[in-house]
Structures are given as structure tokens and as C-alpha cells.
Design a protein around this motif. Structure first.
Motif, short mmCIF file in Angstrom:
data_model
loop_
_atom_site.label_atom_id
_atom_site.label_comp_id
_atom_site.label_asym_id
_atom_site.label_seq_id
_atom_site.Cartn_x
_atom_site.Cartn_y
_atom_site.Cartn_z
N THR A 1 -0.73 -0.73 -8.59
CA THR A 1 0.47 -0.23 -9.26
C THR A 1 1.35 -1.39 -9.70
O THR A 1 1.41 -2.42 -9.03
N GLU A 2 2.02 -1.19 -10.81
CA GLU A 2 3.08 -2.10 -11.23
C GLU A 2 4.36 -1.45 -10.75
O GLU A 2 4.58 -0.25 -10.97
N GLU A 3 5.23 -2.27 -10.11
CA GLU A 3 6.46 -1.71 -9.58
C GLU A 3 7.30 -1.07 -10.70
O GLU A 3 7.87 0.00 -10.54
N ASN A 4 7.33 -1.74 -11.83
CA ASN A 4 8.10 -1.21 -12.97
C ASN A 4 7.17 -0.75 -14.08
O ASN A 4 7.48 -0.90 -15.26
N GLY A 5 6.05 -0.23 -13.70
CA GLY A 5 5.09 0.17 -14.74
C GLY A 5 4.06 1.14 -14.19
O GLY A 5 4.30 1.81 -13.18
N PRO A 6 2.90 1.17 -14.83
CA PRO A 6 1.91 2.20 -14.49
C PRO A 6 1.01 1.83 -13.31
O PRO A 6 1.06 0.72 -12.79
N ALA A 7 0.19 2.79 -12.94
CA ALA A 7 -0.91 2.55 -12.00
C ALA A 7 -2.16 2.32 -12.84
O ALA A 7 -2.27 2.86 -13.93
N TRP A 8 -3.09 1.52 -12.32
CA TRP A 8 -4.29 1.22 -13.12
C TRP A 8 -5.52 1.07 -12.24
O TRP A 8 -5.42 0.91 -11.02
N SER B 1 -6.57 -4.97 -15.90
CA SER B 1 -5.14 -5.18 -15.61
C SER B 1 -4.40 -3.93 -16.06
O SER B 1 -5.01 -2.98 -16.57
N ALA B 2 -3.07 -3.96 -15.91
CA ALA B 2 -2.27 -2.80 -16.32
C ALA B 2 -2.36 -2.57 -17.82
O ALA B 2 -2.15 -1.47 -18.31
N VAL B 3 -2.66 -3.62 -18.57
CA VAL B 3 -2.65 -3.47 -20.03
C VAL B 3 -4.04 -3.50 -20.67
O VAL B 3 -4.19 -3.14 -21.83
N SER B 4 -5.05 -3.94 -19.91
CA SER B 4 -6.38 -3.93 -20.55
C SER B 4 -7.46 -3.56 -19.54
O SER B 4 -7.48 -4.07 -18.41
N GLU B 5 -8.35 -2.68 -19.97
CA GLU B 5 -9.45 -2.27 -19.08
C GLU B 5 -10.75 -2.81 -19.67
O GLU B 5 -11.45 -2.12 -20.41
N LYS B 6 -11.04 -4.06 -19.31
CA LYS B 6 -12.25 -4.70 -19.87
C LYS B 6 -13.50 -4.08 -19.26
O LYS B 6 -14.53 -3.98 -19.93
N ALA C 1 0.84 -1.21 0.00
CA ALA C 1 0.00 0.00 0.00
C ALA C 1 0.87 1.25 0.00
O ALA C 1 0.64 2.20 -0.77
N ILE C 2 1.90 1.24 0.87
CA ILE C 2 2.77 2.41 0.99
C ILE C 2 3.96 2.25 0.03
O ILE C 2 4.09 2.99 -0.94
N TYR C 3 4.81 1.26 0.31
CA TYR C 3 6.04 1.11 -0.46
C TYR C 3 5.74 0.43 -1.80
O TYR C 3 5.17 -0.67 -1.81
N THR C 4 6.05 1.08 -2.87
CA THR C 4 5.72 0.73 -4.27
C THR C 4 4.24 0.96 -4.60
O THR C 4 3.77 0.65 -5.68
N GLY C 5 3.52 1.51 -3.60
CA GLY C 5 2.12 1.90 -3.84
C GLY C 5 2.06 3.40 -3.99
O GLY C 5 2.26 3.95 -5.07
N ASP D 1 1.32 9.20 -10.64
CA ASP D 1 0.20 8.50 -11.30
C ASP D 1 -0.84 8.07 -10.27
O ASP D 1 -2.05 8.15 -10.51
N VAL D 2 -0.36 7.67 -9.08
CA VAL D 2 -1.30 7.27 -8.01
C VAL D 2 -2.02 8.50 -7.47
O VAL D 2 -3.25 8.48 -7.26
N ILE D 3 -1.28 9.57 -7.27
CA ILE D 3 -1.90 10.81 -6.78
C ILE D 3 -3.05 11.22 -7.70
O ILE D 3 -4.15 11.56 -7.24
N GLU D 4 -2.82 11.13 -9.00
CA GLU D 4 -3.87 11.54 -9.96
C GLU D 4 -5.11 10.66 -9.82
O GLU D 4 -6.24 11.15 -9.85
N LEU D 5 -4.90 9.36 -9.66
CA LEU D 5 -6.07 8.45 -9.55
C LEU D 5 -6.82 8.66 -8.24
O LEU D 5 -8.05 8.60 -8.20
N VAL D 6 -6.08 8.93 -7.16
CA VAL D 6 -6.76 9.18 -5.87
C VAL D 6 -7.55 10.49 -5.97
O VAL D 6 -8.70 10.57 -5.50
N LYS D 7 -6.96 11.48 -6.63
CA LYS D 7 -7.68 12.76 -6.80
C LYS D 7 -8.93 12.56 -7.65
O LYS D 7 -9.96 13.18 -7.40
N GLU D 8 -8.83 11.68 -8.63
CA GLU D 8 -10.01 11.40 -9.47
C GLU D 8 -11.15 10.83 -8.60
O GLU D 8 -12.31 11.20 -8.77
N LEU D 9 -10.80 9.99 -7.65
CA LEU D 9 -11.83 9.41 -6.77
C LEU D 9 -12.38 10.43 -5.76
O LEU D 9 -13.43 10.21 -5.18
N ASP D 10 -11.63 11.49 -5.54
CA ASP D 10 -12.04 12.56 -4.62
C ASP D 10 -12.43 12.01 -3.24
O ASP D 10 -13.60 11.97 -2.85
N VAL D 11 -11.40 11.57 -2.52
CA VAL D 11 -11.58 10.90 -1.23
C VAL D 11 -11.38 11.91 -0.09
O VAL D 11 -10.26 12.36 0.12
#
Ligand code: AHR
Length: 503
Positions: A363-370, A466-471, A33-37, A54-64
Motif C-alpha cells: 500500500t501507498e500511505e497516500n495512494g493505492p494498494a498494488w 510498483s504503484a504506477v506500473s505493473e511490469k 502490515a496493520i497500520y497503513t496496511g 482496496d486491500v480487502i478487495e485484493l485479499v479477497k481476490e487471493l482467496d486466503v
């Protein structure tokens, strides 16, 4: 053919104003949650403080609006002093709850700073497991006071002049659970919570307190636990916590989607217990509900147990990384509708959790947040579910499932945002066999038209993102009619529906 559902939406049917804190969430020092999150210095998306943008943007989108921290079970042996001051001097500690290594690279100050970046308030939990009143008071002085005294000075020495001014405090976590470090009986805990809240109020009278209710509705001590703790703490606290996670272990979707019937019963029982205590105490004050852990959680139970047993004391292992499917998102929509229907008493709720650990954001450690499937009902409710919750006057068909009877086909609620002149209907067709005709009579809202009709629909209930597809993602539905204040559509079986009307 299932019966047509009719709903009347009127601005006079007010339940209560929705407290925006029902769109809260939760970050625990657990897994990734924290480290690599939220925090990963060196990642291409890391900002100047090491937080992932990228995580900050998604959390802001959820407006928590509020985020509970630092646990969860973690808090019950947390020594907050280890998490402040110069990073290189911070102690590494063993976390008993999840059998991991806590490096304390991220602590109180960093988390508070991150909350500012995502426009959230901290909802702080104190350790009433292995610690107690004195430590909670020291923590409060460190966080909120501007006095010329030891802990307030220490905060200033650590570079933070202005107090953090944290208003909402949890008196420990799941103290009824035998698994909890420092588990207590209801009376022992009630006394400790009461004395701690009383002393903390002496320092800062503007604080609000959440006392621990049961860890879930199936605890053998439920609801006597609530009665006994409130017997001790009623006068000093403002909210009682409820926690509940659901699962579809039996792979029975119809019954899974009926589980908000159990949630309704849970809410009614806790409200009744609070009100019994109110009468007993001759009190004028209501104790309201903080549903500060809720979600689907079952996909990873077995592998997590195995991991904690076989490979303990690692930093940020992959724990509780449930990958959510389409039906999980539909259940979460039903849970949000249930909270809105009880907006008069449910004032805080925290989707547990927020990033990587049973979370809408991965989050992917070596990739994007999804975004997981469950991201979307929460997003819609948080965005459009602010204003007055309106009493749903609905006639709908019912069906039975393996463990539930008279399950309504369509569950719905409306929220009226007076300021924006918008009314939004949130609805789930939880009939897994049939599409259902749905009519909403909004003649009470003169001149309102459909602004947008969003749906989450899928023929594959087990579909995941997933990180590569949003079904699973929302789409706009155009198959509806609107005439003389009557909206009509057909809601697809097992679907989440958001109908936005505006002037
Ligand atoms: O959210 C995961 C865990 O579930 C929390 O630490 C605990 O409070 C609950 O049992």
C-alpha cells in the motif's frame, strides 16, 4: 538443446485432496502490515471501521482461507488483554521483536472483524515466550466460550456477543530461536506446549494445535528439536510448523531456482521425524505439516537491521518491505508446486506475509494498494489448485547449478477439481538457458480441452511492479496445440505456466 519434457496426467494418480488451508497467509504486528496496511482511518479507501477497502478487495481476490496472527516474533511478548476493550484505554507497548511501538489500536476484535470481511479464518498464536498456559487459557475463554465466566463476560462487555470460535492455534512461534523472547530448550518448550494444548482441549475439544518446529532448516538443533518437542507433545498436537525463507544474495538465478530441492529435503526430513515419533509412541495418529511461514525474503535485510538499531520504538515504520522481482515470483511458483506434491502431509501453509511486510500486496500511505510480482503464482494456485493433487509422472532433463546437482528442468504438478470438471497443470521451466518443449498427456480425461493457458514470462528477471506500473502480470498464451488428449507447447526459459483443461 534441452530434452523434451513429457508429463502424464491421470485421475487415478491421486496424492491427496488439497487442504485449502495451504493457501493461508500471515499478518503480524510488524512494520506497516496493520497500520497503513490493512487499517488506515482517514484514507480515502477506509471503510466505516477504518479498514482499507482496496486491500480487502485484493485479499479477497487471493482467496486466503486462514490468516496467522498476531505473530511471528511479535507474539512472544504480546499481552492480548492490552488489545481489547475501549480503544482510548488501550496501553501503548514496546514490541521487543521489531523494536517498535505498538499502540494496540487494532487488536483481537478488530482483526477478527477484518478476517470476516476478507472471508478468512483466524489462525491464532499464543504467547509461550514470556507468558504461558494460564494466559493462553484466558485468551481461549475470551475468544471461544459462551459461558457465564469472567473472560467470556469480558468479551460480551466489549460488544461481541457471539464467540469468535477460532479453531486453529499455534503454540508460540519459533521457540528454538535464541532471538525469541522467552526462547526455550526443546524439552522445556515441548512440555509447555503439551500442557497448554492439553488444558485448552479441556475447554474446547474441537481445537487443532500447531507445535513449533525449527525456525529454518539450518538451525543447529534441527531436526533433534522436532524429535524432542514431539516426544513431549505428540499426543496433544496435530501439526508441526516449518518456516523457510529463500534469497538470491549471490545473484545466481539458476541456483536460486534450484532451492526447492532443499525444500524437498526439508519436508522429507520433518515427515520422517514425525513418523519416527509415531512409531516410537505406538500412535495411530499422523502429525501433519503446517508450513506457516514461507517466501522469498532478503532484499531489505541490511536496511531493516540499520533501521531497528538507529531509530527504534516508532509506530509502523517501513520494515521488511521487500520489493519482489520476476524471478522471486518464479521461485514462489516452484514452492507452491512442491507443497501440492506433498498434499498428503502439508495441510497448512502461510505465505509470509500478506500486506506490506514481505508481502504480495503493498500500500501507498497516500495512494493505492498494488500487486507485487509474487501475487500471481499464489493467486493462480489458490484459484485453480483446489481439488485432488495428482502425482506428476514426468520425464524431463536435468542440469547442475553452482550448489545443486541434477536439478529437473521442468517442475510440474496437476490438480483435479472433480466438481468443476477441471484439471490444471502448474509448471515452471527453471532452466535459465533454454526454452523447453513440453507435452502433457491427458488422455485419461476424455473430452477435456484447453480452457486457458496463463503464463508469467519476462526477459528481465529483475523486473518489479510498483504503484504506477505493473511490469509483471499474467498473460494468455495461445502458442500450443491440443490433439487427441495430447497438449504441446514450448515453455519459455524461467517461466511460470498454468494450463487449465476442462470439459
Ligand atoms: O515473518 C517475519 C519473521 O520471520 C517472523 O516474525 C518470524 O517468525 C520469522 O523469523
Amino acid at each position: 538443446m534441452a530434452q523434451k519434457t513429457k508429463m502424464i496426467v491421470d485421475k487415478d494418480f491421486k496424492i491427496a485432496e488439497v487442504d485449502k488451508r495451504i493457501y493461508g497467509s500471515f499478518i503480524e504486528h510488524l512494520g506497516r502490515a496493520i497500520y497503513t496496511g490493512i487499517y488506515q482511518p482517514g484514507h480515502p479507501q477506509a471503510d466505516e471501521d477504518g479498514f482499507r477497502k482496496d486491500v480487502i478487495e485484493l485479499v479477497k481476490e487471493l482467496d486466503v482461507p486462514v490468516i496467522r496472527y498476531p505473530g511471528g516474533n511479535f507474539v512472544s511478548n504480546f499481552f492480548w488483554e492490552d488489545s481489547v476493550g475501549p480503544k482510548e484505554q488501550r496501553k501503548k507497548r514496546l514490541d521487543l521483536a521489531w523494536r517498535t511501538l505498538e499502540t494496540n489500536e487494532v487488536g483481537l476484535g478488530e482483526f477478527a472483524k477484518w478476517c470476516e470481511k476478507v472471508n478468512s479464518q483466524v489462525m491464532m498464536a499464543v504467547n509461550l515466550g514470556t507468558r504461558g498456559t494460564a494466559d493462553a487459557l484466558n485468551l481461549l475463554e475470551y475468544c471461544n466460550l459462551d459461558t457465564d465466566s469472567y473472560y467470556a463476560d469480558l468479551r460480551r462487555k466489549h460488544g461481541r456477543k457471539k464467540p469468535y470460535d477460532i479453531k486453529l492455534w499455534c503454540m508460540g512461534n519459533e521457540m528454538d530461536g535464541p532471538w525469541q523472547a522467552g526462547h526455550k530448550t526443546a524439552t522445556e518448550y515441548g512440555r509447555l506446549a503439551a500442557e497448554t494444548a492439553k488444558c485448552m482441549k479441556t475447554m474446547d475439544d474441537s481445537l487443532e494445535f500447531v507445535v513449533c518446529g525449527s525456525s529454518n532448516v539450518d538451525m543447529p538443533t534441527f531436526p533433534q528439536w522436532e524429535a524432542s518437542t514431539l516426544e513431549e507433545a505428540y499426543d496433544y498436537v496435530d501439526y508441526i510448523s516449518l518456516h523457510q525463507y529463500y534469497g538470491n544474495q549471490e545473484d545466481d538465478t539458476a541456483d536460486f531456482l534450484a532451492k526447492t530441492q532443499d525444500l524437498e529435503r526439508f519436508l522429507h526430513s520433518v515427515i520422517a521425524t514425525c513418523d519416527f515419533m509415531k512409531a516410537k509412541k505406538r500412535s495411530k495418529k499422523n502429525i501433519n505439516l503446517s508450513f506457516d511461514e514461507w517466501n522469498v525474503w532478503y532484499h531489505t535485510h541490511a536496511e531493516d537491521d540499520e533501521h531497528m538499531l538507529r531509530s527504534p520504538w516508532q509506530k509502523a515504520p517501513h520494515l521488511l518491505e521487500d520489493i519482489y522481482n520476476f524471478e522471486d515470483a518464479v521461485l514462489n511458483g516452484l514452492i507452491l508446486i512442491t507443497f501440492l506434491k506433498h498434499a498428503d502431509r502439508v495441510k497448512i501453509a502461510c505465505l509470509a506475509q500478506l500486506v506490506n511486510v514481505i508481502a504480495p500486496i503493498m500500500t501507498e500511505e497516500n495512494g493505492p494498494a498494488w500487486r507485487q510480482t509474487i501475487f500471481y503464482p499464489f493467486l493462480h494456485a489458490s484459484k485453480y489448485g483446489r481439488g485432488y493433487a495428482l502425482q506428476p509422472v514426468i520425464s524431463t532433463g536435468c542440469h547442475d547449478t553452482s550448489c545443486h546437482e541434477n536439478v529437473s528442468d521442468i517442475e510440474a504438478v496437476a490438480v483435479f477439481n472433480e466438481e468443476k470438471e477441471e484439471v490444471t497443470v502448474f509448471a515452471v521451466n527453471r532452466n535459465t538457458e533454454e526454452d523447453i518443449s513440453f507435452e502433457a498427456d491427458i488422455r485419461g480425461f476424455e473430452g477435456y480441452q484447453v480452457k486457458e493457458y496463463l503464463v508469467l514470462e519476462s526477459d528481465d528477471r529483475k523486473a518489479v511492479n510498483s504503484a504506477v506500473s505493473e511490469k509483471i502480470k499474467p498473460s494468455q498464451k495461445t502458442a500450443y496445440t491440443m490433439q487427441d488428449g495430447i497438449f504441446e507447447t514450448v515453455m519459455k526459459k524461467c517461466s511460470w505456466n498454468v494450463i487449465r483443461f476442462g470439459k
